[in-house]
Design a protein around this motif. Sequence first.
Motif, short mmCIF file in Angstrom:
data_model
loop_
_atom_site.label_atom_id
_atom_site.label_comp_id
_atom_site.label_asym_id
_atom_site.label_seq_id
_atom_site.Cartn_x
_atom_site.Cartn_y
_atom_site.Cartn_z
N LEU A 292 -12.76 9.98 2.05
CA LEU A 292 -12.94 9.05 0.93
C LEU A 292 -13.58 7.75 1.41
O LEU A 292 -14.41 7.17 0.71
CB LEU A 292 -11.60 8.80 0.24
N LYS A 293 -13.22 7.31 2.61
CA LYS A 293 -13.88 6.14 3.21
C LYS A 293 -15.37 6.42 3.36
O LYS A 293 -16.20 5.55 3.11
CB LYS A 293 -13.30 5.84 4.59
N GLU A 294 -15.69 7.63 3.80
CA GLU A 294 -17.09 7.98 4.00
C GLU A 294 -17.89 7.92 2.70
O GLU A 294 -19.05 7.49 2.70
CB GLU A 294 -17.21 9.35 4.66
N ALA B 288 -5.44 2.81 4.67
CA ALA B 288 -4.68 3.97 4.20
C ALA B 288 -5.56 5.04 3.55
O ALA B 288 -5.13 6.17 3.35
CB ALA B 288 -3.60 3.53 3.20
N LEU B 289 -6.78 4.68 3.21
CA LEU B 289 -7.68 5.62 2.54
C LEU B 289 -8.10 6.71 3.52
O LEU B 289 -8.59 6.42 4.61
CB LEU B 289 -8.91 4.87 2.02
N GLU C 51 -8.71 -9.53 2.50
CA GLU C 51 -7.36 -9.50 3.07
C GLU C 51 -6.42 -8.60 2.28
O GLU C 51 -5.55 -7.95 2.85
CB GLU C 51 -6.76 -10.92 3.10
N LYS C 52 -6.61 -8.55 0.98
CA LYS C 52 -5.77 -7.71 0.12
C LYS C 52 -6.24 -6.26 0.15
O LYS C 52 -5.45 -5.33 0.00
CB LYS C 52 -5.79 -8.22 -1.32
N ALA C 53 -7.53 -6.05 0.34
CA ALA C 53 -8.10 -4.70 0.37
C ALA C 53 -7.82 -3.99 1.68
O ALA C 53 -7.68 -2.76 1.70
CB ALA C 53 -9.60 -4.76 0.12
N LEU C 54 -7.71 -4.74 2.78
CA LEU C 54 -7.62 -4.14 4.11
C LEU C 54 -6.53 -3.10 4.26
O LEU C 54 -6.81 -2.00 4.75
CB LEU C 54 -7.49 -5.22 5.18
N PRO C 55 -5.28 -3.35 3.86
CA PRO C 55 -4.26 -2.31 4.05
C PRO C 55 -4.57 -1.03 3.26
O PRO C 55 -4.29 0.08 3.72
CB PRO C 55 -2.97 -2.94 3.55
N TYR C 56 -5.17 -1.19 2.10
CA TYR C 56 -5.54 -0.02 1.29
C TYR C 56 -6.71 0.72 1.93
O TYR C 56 -6.74 1.95 1.94
CB TYR C 56 -5.91 -0.46 -0.14
N TRP C 57 -7.65 -0.02 2.47
CA TRP C 57 -8.77 0.60 3.17
C TRP C 57 -8.26 1.41 4.35
O TRP C 57 -8.69 2.54 4.58
CB TRP C 57 -9.76 -0.47 3.62
N VAL D 169 0.82 -1.21 0.00
CA VAL D 169 0.00 0.00 0.00
C VAL D 169 0.86 1.27 0.00
O VAL D 169 0.43 2.30 -0.53
CB VAL D 169 -0.99 0.00 1.19
N LYS D 170 2.05 1.21 0.56
CA LYS D 170 2.93 2.39 0.58
C LYS D 170 3.20 2.91 -0.83
O LYS D 170 3.43 4.10 -1.01
CB LYS D 170 4.25 2.05 1.27
#
Length: 124
Positions: free
Chosen positions: A111-113, A106-107, A98-104, A58-59
Amino acid sequence: MPVLEMYEEFRGEFPELTAKSDIEHCKYWGEVDPEFAYSWFGSLANTLNKEMSRGIDVKTYKNQFEFFHSKYITGDSEVKNCIDVSFIENLFWQVVPEKALPYWQALPLPLKELYLDFYGHSPR
């Protein structure tokens, strides 16, 4: 015009991700045309989804999320709508949790809202 400005700025700031997104965009739209910048941000989200699925750290893309956060906070209604509908609503599509979690994680919150307002839950 503001979406076109955001499109041009993104392309200049993130050329490597832009090149990947252009390839993705051409698969569905045939060509990259600034006139269709709004649609291109959906292709960008799809490119990021593929990167997530491949397990790219994600970095690598944290600055891109900050770019959209900044544009969302300062942008007009056209820019905000583009980020919401074209980018955020396509982000995380068919990415395993599992793959989405680190990106979520970091969002940025605004944008999450947007995502939560549309889907009613975090990526799953």
